[in-house]
Every structure is written in structure tokens, then in C-alpha cells.
Design a protein around this motif. Structure first.
Motif, mmCIF file in Angstrom:
data_model
loop_
_atom_site.group_PDB
_atom_site.id
_atom_site.type_symbol
_atom_site.label_atom_id
_atom_site.label_comp_id
_atom_site.label_asym_id
_atom_site.label_seq_id
_atom_site.Cartn_x
_atom_site.Cartn_y
_atom_site.Cartn_z
ATOM 1 N N THR A 1 29.802 22.213 42.962
ATOM 2 C CA THR A 1 30.301 23.253 42.061
ATOM 3 C C THR A 1 29.302 23.459 40.938
ATOM 4 O O THR A 1 28.813 22.486 40.357
ATOM 5 N N LEU A 2 29.015 24.719 40.615
ATOM 6 C CA LEU A 2 28.080 25.037 39.546
ATOM 7 C C LEU A 2 28.796 25.872 38.485
ATOM 8 O O LEU A 2 29.372 26.920 38.788
ATOM 9 N N LEU A 3 28.750 25.401 37.240
ATOM 10 C CA LEU A 3 29.302 26.119 36.103
ATOM 11 C C LEU A 3 28.149 26.608 35.233
ATOM 12 O O LEU A 3 27.244 25.846 34.909
ATOM 13 N N ILE A 4 28.202 27.876 34.832
ATOM 14 C CA ILE A 4 27.100 28.494 34.092
ATOM 15 C C ILE A 4 27.636 29.161 32.839
ATOM 16 O O ILE A 4 28.694 29.796 32.859
ATOM 17 N N SER A 5 26.895 29.017 31.742
ATOM 18 C CA SER A 5 27.222 29.757 30.524
ATOM 19 C C SER A 5 26.007 30.549 30.075
ATOM 20 O O SER A 5 24.867 30.222 30.422
ATOM 21 N N ASN A 6 26.256 31.600 29.310
ATOM 22 C CA ASN A 6 25.159 32.382 28.755
ATOM 23 C C ASN A 6 25.615 33.115 27.510
ATOM 24 O O ASN A 6 26.806 33.296 27.270
ATOM 25 N N ALA A 7 24.633 33.502 26.714
ATOM 26 C CA ALA A 7 24.870 34.421 25.601
ATOM 27 C C ALA A 7 24.519 35.823 26.081
ATOM 28 O O ALA A 7 23.574 36.005 26.853
ATOM 29 N N CYS A 8 25.270 36.811 25.623
ATOM 30 C CA CYS A 8 25.066 38.168 26.145
ATOM 31 C C CYS A 8 25.393 39.210 25.085
ATOM 32 O O CYS A 8 25.977 38.909 24.042
ATOM 33 N N GLY A 9 25.017 40.446 25.383
ATOM 34 C CA GLY A 9 25.377 41.574 24.540
ATOM 35 C C GLY A 9 26.594 42.281 25.107
ATOM 36 O O GLY A 9 26.704 42.482 26.316
ATOM 37 N N GLY A 10 27.515 42.660 24.245
ATOM 38 C CA GLY A 10 28.743 43.304 24.695
ATOM 39 C C GLY A 10 28.591 44.811 24.810
ATOM 40 O O GLY A 10 28.267 45.492 23.829
ATOM 41 N N LEU A 11 28.820 45.345 26.004
ATOM 42 C CA LEU A 11 28.768 46.783 26.255
ATOM 43 C C LEU A 11 30.147 47.425 26.198
ATOM 44 O O LEU A 11 30.278 48.611 25.904
ATOM 45 N N ASN A 12 31.147 46.645 26.531
ATOM 46 C CA ASN A 12 32.519 47.145 26.539
ATOM 47 C C ASN A 12 33.006 47.325 25.095
ATOM 48 O O ASN A 12 32.994 46.365 24.317
ATOM 49 N N PRO A 13 33.420 48.523 24.717
ATOM 50 C CA PRO A 13 33.829 48.756 23.324
ATOM 51 C C PRO A 13 35.061 47.977 22.901
ATOM 52 O O PRO A 13 35.349 47.873 21.702
ATOM 53 N N ASP A 14 35.799 47.411 23.853
ATOM 54 C CA ASP A 14 36.968 46.598 23.513
ATOM 55 C C ASP A 14 36.596 45.165 23.151
ATOM 56 O O ASP A 14 37.444 44.407 22.668
ATOM 57 N N PHE A 15 35.342 44.776 23.406
ATOM 58 C CA PHE A 15 34.921 43.403 23.151
ATOM 59 C C PHE A 15 34.507 43.224 21.691
ATOM 60 O O PHE A 15 34.079 44.168 21.030
ATOM 61 N N GLN A 16 34.620 41.968 21.231
ATOM 62 C CA GLN A 16 34.218 41.601 19.881
ATOM 63 C C GLN A 16 33.186 40.469 19.939
ATOM 64 O O GLN A 16 33.102 39.738 20.928
ATOM 65 N N VAL A 17 32.426 40.321 18.875
ATOM 66 C CA VAL A 17 31.461 39.226 18.784
ATOM 67 C C VAL A 17 32.195 37.889 18.880
ATOM 68 O O VAL A 17 33.269 37.705 18.296
ATOM 69 N N SER A 18 31.628 36.966 19.657
ATOM 70 C CA SER A 18 32.148 35.614 19.919
ATOM 71 C C SER A 18 33.274 35.583 20.944
ATOM 72 O O SER A 18 33.862 34.517 21.185
ATOM 73 N N ASP A 19 33.588 36.724 21.575
ATOM 74 C CA ASP A 19 34.514 36.708 22.710
ATOM 75 C C ASP A 19 33.923 35.918 23.875
ATOM 76 O O ASP A 19 32.698 35.906 24.075
ATOM 77 N N LEU A 20 34.798 35.283 24.653
ATOM 78 C CA LEU A 20 34.409 34.692 25.938
ATOM 79 C C LEU A 20 34.755 35.678 27.045
ATOM 80 O O LEU A 20 35.836 36.276 27.041
ATOM 81 N N MET A 21 33.834 35.850 27.993
ATOM 82 C CA MET A 21 34.104 36.708 29.147
ATOM 83 C C MET A 21 33.792 35.966 30.437
ATOM 84 O O MET A 21 32.650 35.560 30.671
ATOM 85 N N ILE A 22 34.803 35.780 31.260
ATOM 86 C CA ILE A 22 34.608 35.224 32.600
ATOM 87 C C ILE A 22 33.953 36.289 33.465
ATOM 88 O O ILE A 22 34.414 37.434 33.513
ATOM 89 N N ILE A 23 32.868 35.925 34.118
ATOM 90 C CA ILE A 23 32.167 36.888 34.966
ATOM 91 C C ILE A 23 32.869 36.993 36.313
ATOM 92 O O ILE A 23 33.013 36.005 37.038
ATOM 93 N N GLU A 24 33.304 38.201 36.638
ATOM 94 C CA GLU A 24 33.942 38.467 37.929
ATOM 95 C C GLU A 24 32.945 38.991 38.959
ATOM 96 O O GLU A 24 33.133 38.825 40.164
ATOM 97 N N ASP A 25 31.910 39.671 38.471
ATOM 98 C CA ASP A 25 30.928 40.283 39.363
ATOM 99 C C ASP A 25 29.677 40.566 38.539
ATOM 100 O O ASP A 25 29.694 40.449 37.306
ATOM 101 N N HIS A 26 28.590 40.916 39.219
ATOM 102 C CA HIS A 26 27.373 41.208 38.465
ATOM 103 C C HIS A 26 26.587 42.351 39.096
ATOM 104 O O HIS A 26 26.793 42.707 40.261
ATOM 105 N N ILE A 27 25.681 42.890 38.288
ATOM 106 C CA ILE A 27 24.701 43.886 38.728
ATOM 107 C C ILE A 27 23.333 43.282 38.445
ATOM 108 O O ILE A 27 23.075 42.819 37.329
ATOM 109 N N SER A 28 22.456 43.283 39.434
ATOM 110 C CA SER A 28 21.126 42.706 39.233
ATOM 111 C C SER A 28 20.092 43.807 39.043
ATOM 112 O O SER A 28 19.862 44.625 39.925
ATOM 113 N N LEU A 29 19.463 43.805 37.858
ATOM 114 C CA LEU A 29 18.320 44.680 37.587
ATOM 115 C C LEU A 29 17.071 43.845 37.340
ATOM 116 O O LEU A 29 16.142 44.294 36.671
ATOM 117 N N LEU A 30 17.072 42.620 37.857
ATOM 118 C CA LEU A 30 15.951 41.708 37.678
ATOM 119 C C LEU A 30 14.876 41.999 38.717
ATOM 120 O O LEU A 30 14.604 41.204 39.622
#
Length: 271
Positions: free
Chosen positions: A105-134
Motif C-alpha cells: 500500500t502506498l500513501l502519498i501527500s502533496n501541497a497544491c494550488g486550489g482551483l475549485n472556488p469552493d476550496f479554502q487554504v489548508s483544506d485537505l482533498m482526497i484525490i479521486e482521479d488525476h489529469i497528467s500534463l507532465l
């Protein structure tokens, strides 16, 4: 690459600690979980054969073996990024080493920028899916080793649904809210323009960051159960955009860190 992975794994095994079943990757400003560990050994990255070096200021660059909630764990205190000049194979090298050591099992954390206008600074967001632009690199390109898993891995569900469900229940029990959403991975190291933030939101992303996606892809290919959680450290709303700075990002991560630590510890205890 197989030989390099084996040499790194053999070096780590030589410390004769309990072999880990859980791997944890700690993101920018989110190293507080280390204080909850029963540390057996702390290994500087530069001593491990073929390991990259962490060059980012807030990533200490240590591999820690020990226990968390009575589970044997291996913890990356500092990760690697494409923008540091590493290939995607180097960025994801530690995940392949973890698999070789027996991590399931792998658990990952990261710091990120919030794009969703409903989000606030220091919110936690569980990642359900991703988009790769790497782009242009991908950890799956190049010579394929069957030991790694499928040549054409299915990415329709890279995040483990049962772990997401458990995390939501844990957060509710501990009394703090968590968001869920889509993470978009970009190369960095520059932050995006207002137009780019607007585009990413239109594409369906809730947060944006410069890590996580490659590690998730490789872990999923190799059959690991993956859970990832983001901390919103700045808001990326074009209409109200303010200049970001590392001190502000670290301060926002510090506010969220106790909640993330409690969530991760409880989740490990339920594995």
C-alpha cells in the motif's frame, strides 16, 4: 534498471529492520508525520545506491524505516520532481524499490494550488482521479520489464476506492472535513498564469501540483493500493489571484499538517 532497483533494495534490507508493507511519500511542508513514527533507521538518500537526491529546500531527503500504528512502514521524507532535472524513471525509482521490499500500500501527500472556488487554504482533498500534463516524459516509456506489470496499464481507477472510503469515515470520526476531487499534475517549477488556471479548471481539475501523478501511475502499474491526499496551500482563482510564496505555502501546510497526520496514522492502523 532492474539491477539498480535490486541494489538499492538490498542496501536497505541490510539494515535488518522489519520489511515494510506500507510506503508513505511526504510532500512539501508535510513532514510532521515523522514525529509519530517509531524510527528504526533514517537513511540519507545520498547513501542509497542509484537513489536521486532531493534538491528542493523543504524536502529533507531521508528514507525512514520504522513503525506507524504498529505497522512496518517506509517513509520518504522528501520526494523527487521532474522539474529538478530528473527523468520520470528517476522520479519513480523509489516506488519501484518499495515494491521490491514488499510494500503493498502506498500513501502519498502533496501541497497544491486550489482551483475549485469552493476550496479554502489548508483544506485537505482526497484525490479521486488525476489529469497528467507532465509531458513530454512518461514513466512507462522506454524498455518494458514484465516484472513491473502491464505494458499498457489501465488507469481508469488508479486510486483505491476502499482506502478513500476509510479515509472519509476516519475524517468524520476525527471531526474535520475533507474534500474530494481531481488533481492535475504539471511540470513546473513556474506557477501558472491566470489563463492557464482558468483552462485547468475548465478541464475538470480541482487542484494543481507538480508531483504525485508519476508515483501513482507506477504504483498502480505494479499492483499497489494507492491513496493520495492534497493540502491546498494557495488559491488559484484567476479573478482573485494573489502572488504565492514559499513561506505562505509552508505556513498553510503547517495549519493542515496535524489533520493530515492524524488521518494518515489512523488509515495505516486500519490496513
Amino acid at each position: 534498471m532492474l539491477e539498480e532497483i535490486q541494489k538499492a533494495a538490498d542496501f536497505i534490507r541490510a539494515f535488518e529492520t522489519p520489511l515494510p508493507t506500507v510506503g508513505i511519500i511526504l510532500g512539501t511542508g508535510l513532514g510532521g508525520l515523522v514525529r509519530e513514527l517509531g524510527i528504526e533507521v533514517s537513511i540519507p538518500y545520498e547513501t542509497i545506491p542509484h537513489f536521486p537526491l532531493s534538491t528542493v529546500e523543504s524536502h529533507s531527503g531521508k528514507l525512514i524505516l520504522g513503525t506507524l500504528a504498529s505497522q512496518p512502514v517506509i517513509v520518504m521524507q522528501g520526494r523527487f520532481h521532474f522539474y529538478e532535472g530528473y527523468s520520470m524513471q528517476q522520479v519513480t525509482f523509489p516506488v519501484r524499490v518499495m515494491k521490491q521490499l514488499g510494500v503493498k500500500t502506498l500513501l502519498i501527500s502533496n501541497a497544491c494550488g486550489g482551483l475549485n472556488p469552493d476550496f479554502q487554504v489548508s483544506d485537505l482533498m482526497i484525490i479521486e482521479d488525476h489529469i497528467s500534463l507532465l509531458l513530454p516524459q512518461n514513466p512507462f516509456t522506454g524498455r518494458h520489464h514484465p516484472e513491473f506489470g502491464d505494458r499498457f496499464p489501465d488507469m481508469s481507477e488508479p486510486y483505491d476506492q476502499e482506502l478513500i472510503r476509510k479515509a472519509e469515515v476516519i475524517a468524520q470520526k476525527l471531526g474535520f472535513p475533507v474534500r474530494k476531487g481531481v488533481y492535475v499534475g504539471v511540470t513546473g517549477p513556474q506557477l501558472e498564469t491566470r489563463a492557464e488556471y482558468r483552462m485547468l479548471r475548465q478541464w475538470g481539475a480541482d487542484v494543481v501540483g507538480m508531483s504525485t501523478v508519476p508515483e501513482v501511475m507506477v504504483a498502480h502499474q505494479m499492483g499497489l493500493n494507492v491513496f493520495a491526499c492534497s493540502v491546498v496551500t494557495d488559491l488559484c482563482i484567476p479573478e482573485t489571484l494573489e502572488k504565492a510564496s514559499l513561506p505562505k505555502i509552508l505556513a498553510a501546510a503547517a495549519v493542515a499538517e496535524p489533520r493530515l497526520t492524524a488521518l494518515m496514522k489512523e488509515l495505516v492502523g486500519q490496513l
